[in-house]
Design a protein around this motif. Sequence first.
Motif, PDB file in Angstrom:
ATOM      1  N   VAL A 181      39.257  49.859  97.333  1.00  0.00           N
ATOM      2  CA  VAL A 181      39.389  50.615  96.084  1.00  0.00           C
ATOM      3  C   VAL A 181      40.774  50.383  95.488  1.00  0.00           C
ATOM      4  CG1 VAL A 181      39.421  52.919  95.075  1.00  0.00           C
ATOM      5  CG2 VAL A 181      37.708  52.336  96.776  1.00  0.00           C
ATOM      6  N   THR A 191      41.546  48.577  91.967  1.00  0.00           N
ATOM      7  CA  THR A 191      42.269  49.368  90.969  1.00  0.00           C
ATOM      8  C   THR A 191      43.531  48.648  90.524  1.00  0.00           C
ATOM      9  OG1 THR A 191      41.420  51.419  91.920  1.00  0.00           O
ATOM     10  CG2 THR A 191      43.373  51.594  90.536  1.00  0.00           C
ATOM     11  N   GLU A 239      44.251  47.297  86.740  1.00  0.00           N
ATOM     12  CA  GLU A 239      45.419  47.704  85.960  1.00  0.00           C
ATOM     13  C   GLU A 239      46.193  46.493  85.468  1.00  0.00           C
ATOM     14  OE1 GLU A 239      47.590  50.250  88.591  1.00  0.00           O
ATOM     15  OE2 GLU A 239      46.208  51.937  88.308  1.00  0.00           O
ATOM     16  N   SER A 280      48.649  44.678  95.456  1.00  0.00           N
ATOM     17  CA  SER A 280      47.394  45.227  95.976  1.00  0.00           C
ATOM     18  C   SER A 280      46.773  44.301  97.023  1.00  0.00           C
ATOM     19  CB  SER A 280      46.409  45.517  94.843  1.00  0.00           C
ATOM     20  OG  SER A 280      46.122  44.356  94.099  1.00  0.00           O
TER      21      SER A 280
END
Length: 137
Positions: free
Chosen positions: A48, A52, A56, A96
Amino acid sequence: IMFDHVKMHNVNLSSKTLFDKVSQKYIDDMRRQCMRIIFGADLFGNPVGLLTGMAEGVESFFKDPIEGVVEDPSLIGFAKGVRRGTKTLLGKTVVSTVGAAGKVTGTLGKGLAMLSMDDDFIRATNNANERAKKGHI
């Protein structure tokens, strides 16, 4: 794993039907909680968070050039927006991805330490992990 209680009022069912309904409720709860455990585990990283962060970055990549033109309607404003959007896209994607990979490797390391069945090694590994966590921002 925790189960919620079953609450029924004025139940006019056969004992078999009642048993089936209650059983199905607990089976559904078990499935739901197992999915949370499996996909919340660090073994898969943080899917997740990964998605995300990437979303972004992509949003910023397209939004920032437009904002740059709004702030300064020249080519320089557009170029500043492209630079800012590209920087955000690359930064969010790298952070990420590395974060998810770090969680996977950390979980694998813990699993290998447990497989060693050496209590001293496991304790030393846990202590090192705790010291490393304290050093993070």
